[in-house]
Design an enzyme around this catalytic site. Sequence first.
Site, PDB file in Angstrom:
ATOM      1  N   TYR A   1     -23.941  38.668  29.504  1.00 35.02           N
ATOM      2  CA  TYR A   1     -22.634  38.213  29.991  1.00 35.02           C
ATOM      3  C   TYR A   1     -21.534  39.206  29.553  1.00 35.02           C
ATOM      4  O   TYR A   1     -21.559  39.714  28.424  1.00 35.02           O
ATOM      5  CB  TYR A   1     -22.372  36.799  29.448  1.00 35.02           C
TER       6      TYR A   1
ATOM      7  N   LYS B   1     -21.021  25.266  30.755  1.00 33.33           N
ATOM      8  CA  LYS B   1     -21.815  25.366  31.990  1.00 33.33           C
ATOM      9  C   LYS B   1     -22.632  24.087  32.199  1.00 33.33           C
ATOM     10  O   LYS B   1     -22.056  23.035  32.369  1.00 33.33           O
ATOM     11  CB  LYS B   1     -22.682  26.626  31.939  1.00 33.33           C
TER      12      LYS B   1
ATOM     13  N   ARG C   1     -11.509  20.587  11.276  1.00 37.01           N
ATOM     14  CA  ARG C   1     -12.094  21.922  11.452  1.00 37.01           C
ATOM     15  C   ARG C   1     -13.486  22.000  10.813  1.00 37.01           C
ATOM     16  O   ARG C   1     -14.242  22.944  11.034  1.00 37.01           O
ATOM     17  CB  ARG C   1     -11.142  22.991  10.864  1.00 37.01           C
TER      18      ARG C   1
ATOM     19  N   ASP D   1     -29.391  33.491  24.061  1.00 39.41           N
ATOM     20  CA  ASP D   1     -28.415  32.776  24.884  1.00 39.41           C
ATOM     21  C   ASP D   1     -29.203  32.098  26.010  1.00 39.41           C
ATOM     22  O   ASP D   1     -29.743  32.757  26.893  1.00 39.41           O
ATOM     23  CB  ASP D   1     -27.376  33.754  25.444  1.00 39.41           C
TER      24      ASP D   1
HETATM   25  N1  PLP Z   1     -23.050  33.106  27.830  1.00 39.63           N
HETATM   26  C1  PLP Z   1     -23.211  33.154  29.171  1.00 39.63           C
HETATM   27  C2  PLP Z   1     -24.578  33.440  29.733  1.00 39.63           C
HETATM   28  C3  PLP Z   1     -22.128  32.932  30.016  1.00 39.63           C
HETATM   29  O1  PLP Z   1     -22.311  32.989  31.356  1.00 39.63           O
HETATM   30  C4  PLP Z   1     -20.842  32.686  29.457  1.00 39.63           C
HETATM   31  C5  PLP Z   1     -19.661  32.477  30.305  1.00 39.63           C
HETATM   32  O2  PLP Z   1     -19.709  32.640  31.517  1.00 39.63           O
HETATM   33  C6  PLP Z   1     -20.717  32.665  28.065  1.00 39.63           C
HETATM   34  C7  PLP Z   1     -21.842  32.864  27.281  1.00 39.63           C
HETATM   35  C8  PLP Z   1     -19.390  32.413  27.411  1.00 39.63           C
HETATM   36  O3  PLP Z   1     -19.093  31.056  27.467  1.00 39.63           O
HETATM   37  P1  PLP Z   1     -17.597  30.443  27.449  1.00 39.63           P
HETATM   38  O4  PLP Z   1     -16.935  30.876  28.714  1.00 39.63           O
HETATM   39  O5  PLP Z   1     -17.855  28.970  27.335  1.00 39.63           O
HETATM   40  O6  PLP Z   1     -16.916  30.995  26.247  1.00 39.63           O
END
Ligand code: PLP
Length: 420
Positions: free
Chosen positions: A131, A239, A78, A214
């Site tokens: 998101y 992604k 961890r 992000d």
């Molecule tokens: N940030 C963006 C722009 C996303 O599109 C997503 C998920 O679709 C996330 C964060 C969250 O990621 P995760 O699904 O890997 O937890």
Amino acid sequence: MTERKPEAYLGGRQLHPETLMMGYGYRPEWSEGALKPPIFQTSTFVFKNAQEGKDFFAVAYGLRDPEPDEIFSLAYGRINNPNVEILEDRLTLWDDAEAAAAFASGMGAITTTLFEFLRPGDLILHSASIYGGTDHFIKTVLPRYGIDSLGFGMNDTREDIERLLAESGKANKLAMVYVESPSNPLNSLVDITMCAELAKAHSTPDRKVVVAVDNTFLGPLFQTPIKQGADLVLYSATKYIGGHSDLLAGVCLGSADLIKRVRGMRTFMGSMADAWTGWLLLRSLETLKMRMTEMQSVASCVADYLKDHPKIEKVYYLGHLKPGDPQYDIYKKQCLGPGAMISIDVKGGEAAAFRFLDALKVIKLAVSLGGTESLAEHPSTMTHADVSKSDQAAIGLTDKLVRMSIGIEHPDDLIADLDQ
Ligand code: PLP
């Protein structure tokens, strides 16, 4: 440029990230000459002696500072793991960050980072279009801990945002500016440098306002927020970085000091990535540039096909921005390419959008993005279903919107699928 391990240089020049993805941060002599790092599928590591264990935990729990040349062993999964540590070293190269922390998911990275930098009474200022999962966390979970949020519009100027802050009466509580750019699902851009300047203006000697971006939609190839003044870069590595729709992971990058804090919180949130995910991501990183470059080129063919289609009202694609649009100026300033995300407004609302999604054959109807295969989904009822209808309307997200992530298929086949 950040100082790297000696193997990053040849003839005094730093090698490119795509070259370093094959071996940086790992030496075959550590593992019986194995070219690739083995998977360290273990939850715990054996200390050489009791003193080593004591030293490790004293520093890990902040009971004392490390000595200048003190080298730490591995202790517990961890906290650290060789696959994850090699991965973190390699991830720093693309964004030119000092340090990285890997997580079990993008949401793991986002929530752990926000919990580290926000305290009860604080204010988080965020770009309005984000998101759905992040939106839920900021607007529903953080208020339970006394943390307020304030959203600003994607085209708001610095003056507009300053006015919003002043009207909120909480400008002196500002602790973080959180930006998602390009935004999911509308591909809207926020000027990262403007946000960094705003954060600096609101920082005091004992309280730095942190800017977190992000970068999932364009990074790490086509946008590098640290160069624009961001303190922290966040990814859903599920992604593009993972790239094959077969794993969940997240990343936070920044200065060594900030990432030390993020890692500290990760230990207690338990949001650490595991060895197998680390190994898979190392494999993915070797083809990251190739994949993202190809997806971008396929997406530009698809976007051009969609542009004048009689059944489509609007195409949201960065490669179609035109001079005179403030978004174009931001694009030119901070993006290195349009990426491979395309959203469209289908004429006829939800029913027409659903008919379109149900008819697709090559492109799969699924949430997520950034994988080798093309995917399409309906944000207002799927990824962003939890965003209130009024907030959806405010950012221009309607029931006619379909979001597409373009993969590496032949563009003619994707266009044939869209055509039918
Ligand atoms: N940030 C963006 C722009 C996303 O599109 C997503 C998920 O679709 C996330 C964060 C969250 O990621 P995760 O699904 O890997 O937890």
